[in-house]
Design a protein around this motif. Sequence first.
Motif, PDB file in Angstrom:
ATOM      1  N   TYR A  90       0.836  -1.194   0.000  1.00 15.02           N
ATOM      2  CA  TYR A  90       0.000   0.000   0.000  1.00 15.02           C
ATOM      3  C   TYR A  90       0.872   1.246   0.000  1.00 15.02           C
ATOM      4  O   TYR A  90       1.819   1.371   0.785  1.00 15.02           O
ATOM      5  N   ASP A  91       0.551   2.180  -0.875  1.00 18.42           N
ATOM      6  CA  ASP A  91       1.251   3.457  -1.003  1.00 18.42           C
ATOM      7  C   ASP A  91       0.392   4.531  -0.330  1.00 18.42           C
ATOM      8  O   ASP A  91      -0.672   4.894  -0.846  1.00 18.42           O
ATOM      9  N   TYR A  92       0.835   5.046   0.816  1.00 12.01           N
ATOM     10  CA  TYR A  92       0.037   6.010   1.573  1.00 12.01           C
ATOM     11  C   TYR A  92      -0.105   7.349   0.867  1.00 12.01           C
ATOM     12  O   TYR A  92      -1.107   8.040   1.036  1.00 12.01           O
ATOM     13  N   GLU A  93       0.900   7.734   0.106  1.00 11.83           N
ATOM     14  CA  GLU A  93       0.855   9.052  -0.526  1.00 11.83           C
ATOM     15  C   GLU A  93      -0.211   9.130  -1.607  1.00 11.83           C
ATOM     16  O   GLU A  93      -0.858  10.164  -1.786  1.00 11.83           O
ATOM     17  N   LEU A  94      -0.415   8.048  -2.346  1.00 13.96           N
ATOM     18  CA  LEU A  94      -1.379   8.056  -3.451  1.00 13.96           C
ATOM     19  C   LEU A  94      -2.583   7.154  -3.212  1.00 13.96           C
ATOM     20  O   LEU A  94      -3.553   7.217  -3.956  1.00 13.96           O
ATOM     21  N   GLY A  95      -2.543   6.312  -2.187  1.00 14.48           N
ATOM     22  CA  GLY A  95      -3.672   5.437  -1.888  1.00 14.48           C
ATOM     23  C   GLY A  95      -3.787   4.253  -2.820  1.00 14.48           C
ATOM     24  O   GLY A  95      -4.876   3.688  -2.970  1.00 14.48           O
ATOM     25  N   ASN A  96      -2.672   3.830  -3.441  1.00 17.70           N
ATOM     26  CA  ASN A  96      -2.699   2.723  -4.396  1.00 17.70           C
ATOM     27  C   ASN A  96      -2.149   1.436  -3.786  1.00 17.70           C
ATOM     28  O   ASN A  96      -1.377   1.462  -2.822  1.00 17.70           O
ATOM     29  N   TRP A  97      -2.533   0.309  -4.386  1.00 19.28           N
ATOM     30  CA  TRP A  97      -1.988  -0.996  -4.055  1.00 19.28           C
ATOM     31  C   TRP A  97      -1.126  -1.473  -5.222  1.00 19.28           C
ATOM     32  O   TRP A  97      -1.509  -1.317  -6.381  1.00 19.28           O
ATOM     33  N   LEU A  98       0.032  -2.076  -4.892  1.00 19.67           N
ATOM     34  CA  LEU A  98       0.932  -2.567  -5.926  1.00 19.67           C
ATOM     35  C   LEU A  98       1.535  -3.901  -5.506  1.00 19.67           C
ATOM     36  O   LEU A  98       1.656  -4.195  -4.313  1.00 19.67           O
ATOM     37  N   THR A  99       1.927  -4.697  -6.484  1.00 16.72           N
ATOM     38  CA  THR A  99       2.727  -5.882  -6.201  1.00 16.72           C
ATOM     39  C   THR A  99       4.161  -5.618  -6.644  1.00 16.72           C
ATOM     40  O   THR A  99       4.397  -4.894  -7.609  1.00 16.72           O
ATOM     41  N   ASP A 100       5.113  -6.223  -5.933  1.00 17.65           N
ATOM     42  CA  ASP A 100       6.497  -6.139  -6.381  1.00 17.65           C
ATOM     43  C   ASP A 100       6.756  -7.266  -7.381  1.00 17.65           C
ATOM     44  O   ASP A 100       5.833  -7.961  -7.815  1.00 17.65           O
ATOM     45  N   ASN A 101       8.018  -7.456  -7.754  1.00 24.94           N
ATOM     46  CA  ASN A 101       8.333  -8.444  -8.783  1.00 24.94           C
ATOM     47  C   ASN A 101       8.049  -9.871  -8.346  1.00 24.94           C
ATOM     48  O   ASN A 101       7.914 -10.764  -9.181  1.00 24.94           O
ATOM     49  N   ASN A 102       7.993 -10.101  -7.032  1.00 28.78           N
ATOM     50  CA  ASN A 102       7.660 -11.444  -6.561  1.00 28.78           C
ATOM     51  C   ASN A 102       6.181 -11.759  -6.749  1.00 28.78           C
ATOM     52  O   ASN A 102       5.799 -12.923  -6.797  1.00 28.78           O
ATOM     53  N   GLY A 103       5.367 -10.725  -6.828  1.00 29.58           N
ATOM     54  CA  GLY A 103       3.942 -10.914  -7.036  1.00 29.58           C
ATOM     55  C   GLY A 103       3.268 -11.651  -5.888  1.00 29.58           C
ATOM     56  O   GLY A 103       3.821 -11.813  -4.799  1.00 29.58           O
ATOM     57  N   ILE A 104       2.051 -12.094  -6.153  1.00 31.33           N
ATOM     58  CA  ILE A 104       1.293 -12.932  -5.222  1.00 31.33           C
ATOM     59  C   ILE A 104       1.167 -14.301  -5.877  1.00 31.33           C
ATOM     60  O   ILE A 104       0.604 -14.416  -6.971  1.00 31.33           O
ATOM     61  N   SER A 105       1.696 -15.324  -5.240  1.00 28.22           N
ATOM     62  CA  SER A 105       1.743 -16.667  -5.825  1.00 28.22           C
ATOM     63  C   SER A 105       0.630 -17.548  -5.276  1.00 28.22           C
ATOM     64  O   SER A 105       0.369 -17.546  -4.065  1.00 28.22           O
ATOM     65  N   PHE A 106      -0.006 -18.287  -6.171  1.00 26.33           N
ATOM     66  CA  PHE A 106      -1.017 -19.276  -5.822  1.00 26.33           C
ATOM     67  C   PHE A 106      -0.483 -20.644  -6.263  1.00 26.33           C
ATOM     68  O   PHE A 106      -0.242 -20.858  -7.454  1.00 26.33           O
ATOM     69  N   GLN A 107      -0.318 -21.571  -5.339  1.00 26.39           N
ATOM     70  CA  GLN A 107       0.185 -22.908  -5.643  1.00 26.39           C
ATOM     71  C   GLN A 107      -0.890 -23.933  -5.327  1.00 26.39           C
ATOM     72  O   GLN A 107      -1.416 -23.970  -4.214  1.00 26.39           O
ATOM     73  N   TYR A 108      -1.214 -24.784  -6.318  1.00 27.08           N
ATOM     74  CA  TYR A 108      -2.287 -25.760  -6.154  1.00 27.08           C
ATOM     75  C   TYR A 108      -2.083 -26.886  -7.156  1.00 27.08           C
ATOM     76  O   TYR A 108      -1.191 -26.832  -8.016  1.00 27.08           O
ATOM     77  N   ALA A 109      -2.881 -27.917  -7.038  1.00 24.77           N
ATOM     78  CA  ALA A 109      -2.805 -29.052  -7.960  1.00 24.77           C
ATOM     79  C   ALA A 109      -4.206 -29.416  -8.418  1.00 24.77           C
ATOM     80  O   ALA A 109      -5.150 -29.446  -7.617  1.00 24.77           O
ATOM     81  N   VAL A 110      -4.342 -29.645  -9.726  1.00 26.38           N
ATOM     82  CA  VAL A 110      -5.591 -30.149 -10.305  1.00 26.38           C
ATOM     83  C   VAL A 110      -5.266 -31.517 -10.893  1.00 26.38           C
ATOM     84  O   VAL A 110      -4.438 -31.626 -11.796  1.00 26.38           O
ATOM     85  N   GLY A 111      -5.921 -32.552 -10.343  1.00 24.84           N
ATOM     86  CA  GLY A 111      -5.547 -33.906 -10.726  1.00 24.84           C
ATOM     87  C   GLY A 111      -4.135 -34.177 -10.239  1.00 24.84           C
ATOM     88  O   GLY A 111      -3.793 -33.919  -9.082  1.00 24.84           O
ATOM     89  N   ASN A 112      -3.279 -34.667 -11.109  1.00 28.28           N
ATOM     90  CA  ASN A 112      -1.885 -34.938 -10.763  1.00 28.28           C
ATOM     91  C   ASN A 112      -0.938 -33.829 -11.211  1.00 28.28           C
ATOM     92  O   ASN A 112       0.275 -33.983 -11.137  1.00 28.28           O
TER      93      ASN A 112
END
Length: 379
Positions: free
Chosen positions: A218-240
Amino acid sequence: MIHRMTAGVATLAALLAATPAWAQSSNRGLQTVADGAKVTGHMTIDFNSRSVRNNIGLDKYSIEALTVADLMAYSGSAQRKPEDTITYSLRIDVNNPQNPSQIAKDVAILRGETPIDEGGRYQPESGNLRLDIVKGQQSSGKFGGVIQGREVTRWWELGEQINRASQAADKLYSRTVNGKVVTIQVKNPDPLSFQGLVLAPGPFSFLPQTRVSGNLDYDYELGNWLTDNNGISFQYAVGNQAYTDKVTGSIRYVEEEGNFTDAKGQSRNYTGYYDYNLRFNEPVVKPEEAFFGGENKDADVEAFFGTVEQNQAGLYGRVYYLDSEDGCRREKNESGQMECIGPTRSEVYWDLKPVKLTYSQLGNWFKLEPLMIGPFNDE
């Protein structure tokens, strides 16, 4: 507007009776959400903890048909005692994977508590937050891990935060826009952090238990949300097959008044909106400090948060807010004047468009969003 099931009740009921709702049609998870699909819905937030007319102090988030394309829909509420706990009771309708126009109501419930510790850490496992399948073959899956809420949640603390930020090292954020790497800087961003977060499985087999990690800064000066280069990761499995999706991008706040037409064709006013520009699995871009001048140029900021290139896999559109301050509590601002501590009510309307996303990707994101409604909507 959702077309409620008027035919084929017996067929869908038989399907639900024969197998758990979350075990239906796992192949659908890899299918791409239909072109033109939308995420729509309405939420009323009553910030009772900010009101002089309410001595209970519980903030209430009431969701009316948060409809996630032709996948599922939430309705119900969450109640939060600030800095203590948030309690969920959200019913989930599901679309029949074989015939998405058919909808089975109240198939699952997201319910339970999430305690909030002194450090602002939301801990769903401690409060037995779970996703219960209550029709067909019943089952229950638990949430786990931690969501680290923002450090500062009250405007009257922002002056101190921004003063500290002016002395802190910058953090750089980059993305590719029209073939050009655009970099901006944020002083002392405040992360909404996902630490070993586990999303419970359901209500479909292509939404299995999923692990989420990363930050939404969160950026307090502008009120924005950002991700860095690592991002938000979702790890899961469908079937095998194991999958990892990385979400990068921004959610920009725009403070302006206007009106729009909601999913029911009604004209609605707004006082501001969040502009979603979240991309799934885009190529990694590293900030090139040697080529960064040290200041945010207006053109670069506009390009970074711009609405171009929305043909990439991602989630785009707006979430509108109509804020009011009736009966608000007041505190002294930096000038010594008494000022409302924030809105006492927000009317929120989703109007988002998934582009080239699979049902698994879209479903996972919208199992995460309800868990963020407290810290994400703090002023």
